[in-house]
Design a protein around this motif. Sequence first.
Motif, PDB file in Angstrom:
ATOM      1  N   ASP A  68       0.107  -3.101  -0.866  1.00  0.00           N
ATOM      2  CA  ASP A  68      -0.397  -4.448  -1.155  1.00  0.00           C
ATOM      3  C   ASP A  68      -1.226  -4.420  -2.433  1.00  0.00           C
ATOM      4  N   GLN A 127      -5.133  -2.676  -1.154  1.00  0.00           N
ATOM      5  CA  GLN A 127      -5.426  -3.215  -2.475  1.00  0.00           C
ATOM      6  C   GLN A 127      -6.737  -2.673  -3.042  1.00  0.00           C
ATOM      7  N   SER A 174       0.015 -10.923   1.245  1.00  0.00           N
ATOM      8  CA  SER A 174      -0.672  -9.924   2.077  1.00  0.00           C
ATOM      9  C   SER A 174      -0.373 -10.164   3.545  1.00  0.00           C
TER      10      SER A 174
HETATM   11 MG   LIG Z   1      -3.337 -10.373  -0.930  1.00  0.00          MG
END
Ligand SMILES: [Mg+2]
Lengths: 438, 333
Positions: A226, A146, A102
């Motif tokens: 991500d 995410q 990330s």
């Molecule tokens: Mg991550």
Amino acid sequence: MSENAEDKAEGKAVSIPAQADGAEPGTTTDATAGETAGATLTKDAAPGEILLKVTGLQKHFPIRKGLLQRQTGAVRAVDGIDFEVRSGETLGVVGESGCGKSTMGRLITRLLEPTAGTVEFEGKDITHLGVGGMRPLRRDVQMIFQDPYSSLNPRHTIGTIVGAPFRLQKVTPEGGIKKEVQRLLSVVGLNPEHYNRYPHEFSGGQRQRIGIARALALNPKLVVADEPVSALDVSIQAQVVNLLDDLQQELGLTYVIIAHDLSVVRHVSDRIAVMYLGKIVELADRDALYKAPMHPYTKALMSAVPIPDPKRRSAKSERILLRGDVPSPISPPSGCRFHTRCWKATEICKTTEPPLLELKPGQRVACHHPENFEDQAPQDTVLLSAAKDAGELVPDAVLAESAETSEALAAEVAEAAEAAGEAEVAEEGAEKSNSDDK
Amino acid sequence: MTAPLHDTTAEAAPTAPADPAETGATKVEGRSLKQIAWNRLKQDKVALAGGAFVLFLTLVAVFAPLIVGLLGHPPNQFNQDKLDPLTNLPQGAWGGVSSDFLFGVEPNKGRDVFSRIVYGARISLLVAFLAAVVAVALGTLFGIIAGYFGGWIDALISRTMDVLLSFPQLLFIISLVSVLPDDLLGLTGSGVRIGVLVLVIGFFGWPYVGRIVRGQTLSLREREYVEAARSLGGGRRHILFRELLPNLVAPILVYATLMIPTNILTEAALSFLGAGVRPPTASWGGMLRDALETYEHDPMFMVFPGATIFVTVLAFNLFGDGLRDALDPKGAR
Ligand SMILES: [Mg+2]
Ligand SMILES: Nc1ncnc2c1ncn2[C@@H]1O[C@H](COP(=O)(O)OP(=O)(O)OP(=O)(O)O)[C@@H](O)[C@H]1O
Ligand code: SF4
């Protein structure tokens, strides 16, 4: 996303602006295409051209302690990585939790300021651009987040959320923001009538579609996703991945898709980067990586992915268990960072960091004793004792395969066999287990 | 992240609107969080009763001249004929309660208690409300800045809040009021005192709001939508006021509602101690102080303003609690 070129969704393709066919993804027929001609900094890089280039990228998060906030150390989340992303391709990035994926994604979208290294986008150095300098580039680089529950502001309507890119970038799409937002909603498979709804009225999968619509609003060139599906129900994951895939075909997008295991990435990626503790340990074309992974860590990661091929399903025993936990990124191991868990580690692994080298065309690996390739440090013939311990958790078949490319491991295996022959009780646990194995 | 991804091509048209269960939502009319909160609040009868009383009292304060004109006597009119000439206590039972003087009359002066309570509501509510506005404005601004920027800015603001919270505010206000001139900034008489009360109560109140806003901001700024806004080129101002602030409205609103009763009590205490609005302007705290002199002989003169303060504060608190539960069903209880 090399697969699935044909399986476009019938119902939706109509709402996407007229497209060049999938063969030339770099030259979409969107409003920006007109600027291509003759410019040195072409608005649209031709397919295959380098869109993003990262050199020696580092991000260290300082650890501060005490009243005076003195820096006592640093989390080396990303610690010197090099790679490039070519226009129209999908680069998959995998690695265990906490390895810095990330952070890497936020560095290349410049949500974080790099500690060292450079990020170049379309040949322009964007490493240290400020908020103002980045603003025009924000159109070209977008991110999909995410967590669909935290990536949409609960107090904004869908219309506001998907329309935000236009307002923040001060662009008015043809036909007005509302019309464009509704078009985008239908592109991602949502009902355009839901314009005035709030995020809490949608499911996780639908929310992720909203996030995708927002990312696509400004017609970006590079989309960094991500872990776009890891928070979703397994049954929805495929739909969202396919949506991303279709959009790439139709809009000529370039993707960097981050995932924590290989199962999501393998079907959509053209190339795959494997990260371990802030470093890229292997970067290869997808097929090469699957056929012959060269880094032991890649091999371990791959062994953890359920194998779709029923012929190989019996090979479950080939699963490699890694010993211990991932070491702390605050004080990563010396030399090769994987040496504390690698079953092939020798002295050189502990002392010298292996550079990321292109050993085969299209396959870069950072390892002294790679798999499926000739030993890069054959002079080192003594396994570390940690490696012997690690070997206990590695299936025989894998050990034997590894031994082919490692003098040290071969010697160790042979020695173990000898020990077994003499029926001596070995003092060392590793040796003992190896003899049992034989 | 496993099995289904491997044979994606076999799946149904992937971009068709998700699964049927999800599209089922199409029929339901969209409801904003406000509507949901309102529906929840409607279920809470106690909170509604509190809210109704607050509303009632606000109307009373606004229409005080009208109400007093209909049901009472001018608040500063001395009705000596209603007092016992010997003791100067109100004639009749219950402190002189009658259909003419609903809450009786004051001992010694003979003023209409009902009228003075109605006019006192103006002062109490005005001071409490404006002070809450001051506190919320300062607290929100400093809290959001401290929480979002962190670092030395946060340290500075947080320490300032600590200092203010440990300050003996009552003593400070009393001494401040006694040294301030009667005329200030073009205001005279009660106007000065009201202004001073609002500013000072508000100023000592903002750290409470500031702490809450700071804490909320600290957790909100980690949300991915903040990062999403940044990735779209949103500046600080956009993030603070467009992304974060709307999410802070609920806790701020709740805290403001719970702060008003505290301010009412502070104002009453200051008036009681002689640092509030000046006589003859009616105030609840001032009435309590006056009642102190004769409470052995005329307890009702203490009961009416005391009960009014009690019921008002209770109503605000019940309403504020209900509001909090309605806005955030997960928190509290
Ligand atoms: Mg991550
Ligand atoms: N803002 C930050 N301050 C300090 N440390 C951080 C910060 N962000 C990340 N880290 C640390 O950097 C390391 C890498 O974090 P990162 O989030 O990039 O990992 P990741 O690979 O994305 O993991 P995951 O799969 O769990 O998302 C972790 O050890 C994390 O604790
Ligand atoms: S063999 Fe050495 S260099 Fe290669 S992964 Fe193992 S420890 Fe690292």
